[in-house]
Scaffold this motif. Structure first.
Motif, PDB file in Angstrom:
ATOM      1  N   MET A 252       0.131  -4.974   2.684  1.00 35.39           N
ATOM      2  CA  MET A 252      -0.098  -3.544   2.466  1.00 35.39           C
ATOM      3  C   MET A 252       0.951  -2.916   1.555  1.00 35.39           C
ATOM      4  N   GLY A 253       2.175  -3.469   1.576  1.00 34.51           N
ATOM      5  CA  GLY A 253       3.316  -2.813   0.957  1.00 34.51           C
ATOM      6  C   GLY A 253       3.107  -2.370  -0.479  1.00 34.51           C
ATOM      7  N   ALA A 254       2.870  -3.330  -1.375  1.00 27.42           N
ATOM      8  CA  ALA A 254       2.744  -3.012  -2.801  1.00 27.42           C
ATOM      9  C   ALA A 254       1.555  -2.096  -3.086  1.00 27.42           C
ATOM     10  N   PRO A 255       0.350  -2.366  -2.510  1.00 24.36           N
ATOM     11  CA  PRO A 255      -0.776  -1.456  -2.772  1.00 24.36           C
ATOM     12  C   PRO A 255      -0.521  -0.031  -2.305  1.00 24.36           C
ATOM     13  N   VAL A 256       0.144   0.121  -1.156  1.00 26.84           N
ATOM     14  CA  VAL A 256       0.399   1.469  -0.623  1.00 26.84           C
ATOM     15  C   VAL A 256       1.352   2.235  -1.533  1.00 26.84           C
TER      16      VAL A 256
END
Length: 501
Positions: A252-256
């Motif tokens: 989730m980290g990079a897309p968020v």
């Protein structure tokens, strides 16, 4: 430091008992309205506006702001559980949320959506707090020429949503563009493709169309299926199913972060809104090589990108509204009307003439974000059991929701007819392997594209030079040309590489 002191003073306003209560009520109503197909943030805020007349201006706008913001949380519920988007921005969430729920992980899909909404919205609020006035000024640089070329980039991007067959994507996108041309011409005032039907003079209403293409088509699809193996799904429906592990958070980290920041910037552009932010962010994520799963099959990255973007844009939309008095969407236009009704004039002087109100509203968004997240998380274990409802109950339930949503959005049976026709077309699309999403998104974007194209040509006296003489417009035009010829370039590159090998 000055900004932080203003923000802290805003929290003193937002954290009063009355304003916290207003934010909580707004968050509850926003989630419910967002989860109801056919209502959406625009209709929801407009319908609930009279409820705020009894409050003072600050409390009233805090409640309306919470309704608008929490609506982005609610849209994910119906998209993920029954594949019927509650509002236009949630279309992209359904592309991966519903497949993940069908894999027996509805709790995980909802948790990813809600956490991404919270984090993306938080990023949007930070951007709004520290860069609001500056980004609002940047948003003003987007005139008709810039918006036209931006729409070209968006339209050329969504045709790639059908992986492996770009021609199918282009064909479906063209159908969406044709649907968008139905109705009264914005330039000449002439009726186009109405075939003498009075109801078509105002065009094809989008809400019943999307409810039909996605929701009713799903009903037709379920009618042709055998009863689902619910026992396998029920075993996985537990609190543990909602938990996210380290790998999930890593995915989730990079897309968020990327989508939250991008969404907040797009939210500052008048006329763009959360739908545009969701489309652009999902398209960028789809082209990423770091997706663990193919988007459209239940990928966490797709849900995170869509939800972070639309919540970031919802927060960002308050930038031009407060700093310049320019609404970035239909919903913020209603909010602007409410502000003016209470005697407040948004614009550059709002922060000096009414600082308590301006910073109180910005601070209340942080409070609403936390409240909406808590409410959404509490609702997950209860509402995710919808997934185990047998087809004999699910089919009539979705059908009723579709009929009510279509009628509520148009207050006439014409909306129901559009929904039924859309459902038949959507079912045919599914049968022949065509995705309805590019068509629906093209229908939304084409209206903005046509309006801005005509405005740009009117300004330039019909000369196309306006699109290359403006720096931002030229940049978007070059990106569009690159997307257009990228398949040829890639093919030539692979051929040259193969020959060299």
């Amino acid at each position: 430091m000055e900004t932080l002191s203003y923000l802290l003073s805003g929290f003193q306003t937002a954290l009063t008992f009355q304003n916290i209560g207003a934010a909580a009520i707004g968050a509850i109503l926003g989630i419910i309205v967002g989860a109801m197909p056919g209502i959406g943030s625009l209709v929801g805020v407009a319908l609930l506006l009279p409820l705020t007349y009894a409050f003072n201006p600050t409390t009233a706008i805090i409640m309306l702001g919470a309704i608008y913001y929490a609506n982005m949380f609610g849209g994910a519920f119906s998209s993920i559980l029954i594949n019927v988007p509650g509002d236009a921005p949630a279309i992209m969430t359904a592309l991966d949320g519903y497949p993940l729920a069908r894999k027996g992980k509805p709790g995980k899909a909802l948790m990813v959506a809600n956490m991404s909404s919270f984090l993306g919205g938080l990023l949007g609020m930070v951007v709004l707090t520290f860069f609001g006035p500056a980004l609002a000024q940047f948003g003003l640089k987007f005139g008709p020429a810039e918006m036209t070329t931006l729409m070209l980039v968006a339209l050329s991007s969504i045709s790639w949503l059908i992986e492996g067959n770009v021609m199918k994507g282009l064909a479906v996108t063209c159908i969406g563009i044709l649907i968008a041309t139905i109705g009264i011409s914005t330039n000449t005032g002439e009726a186009r493709y109405t075939f003498g039907v009075l109801h078509l003079l105002s065009g094809v209403n989008f809400i019943p169309l999307v409810v039909g293409f996605i929701g009713m088509a799903q009903v037709f699809n379920l009618l042709g299926q055998e009863e689902r193996g619910n026992d396998l799904v029920v075993k996985k429906l537990s609190i543990a199913d909602c938990k996210l592990n380290k790998e999930d958070f890593s995915r989730m980290g990079a897309p968020v972060v990327r989508s939250g920041l991008l969404g907040s910037v797009i939210g500052f552009i008048p006329g763009a809104g959360a739908t545009m932010a969701s489309i652009v962010s999902y398209t960028i994520q789809k082209k990423s090589k770091k997706n663990k799963e193919k988007l459209g099959t239940g990928a966490i990255e797709g849900i995170a990108a869509s939800e972070a973007a639309n919540n970031g844009a919802a927060a960002g939309a308050f930038g031009p509204l407060l700093a310049l008095g320019i609404p970035g969407s239909g919903t913020t236009a209603v909010l602007l009307g409410g502000l003016m009704m209470w005697g407040l004039q948004p614009g550059p002087r709002l922060f000096t003439d009414s600082p308590d109100f301006a910073w109180g509203l910005i601070s209340s968004l942080y409070v609403s974000n936390i409240i909406a997240l808590l409410l959404a998380l509490i609702m997950i274990p209860l509402i995710m059991k919808v997934i185990c409802i047998p087809n004999k109950i699910l089919i009539p339930t979705i059908t009723v929701i579709c009929f009510v949503g279509a009628y509520a959005s148009t207050t006439s049976m014409w909306g129901v007819l559009i929904m039924i026709i859309g459902g038949i077309m959507g079912y045919i699309f599914q049968r022949f392997g065509y995705s309805a999403s590019p068509m629906l998104l093209a229908t939304i974007l084409s209206v903005t594209f046509e309006v801005n194209l005509r405005r740009a040509l009117n300004i330039s006296g019909g000369s196309l030079s306006i699109f290359v003489t403006k720096p931002l417009s030229l940049i978007f035009l070059l990106i569009f040309v690159g997307l257009l010829f990228s398949p040829v370039i890639k093919k030539a590159y692979r051929k040259a590489k193969a020959q060299k090998a």
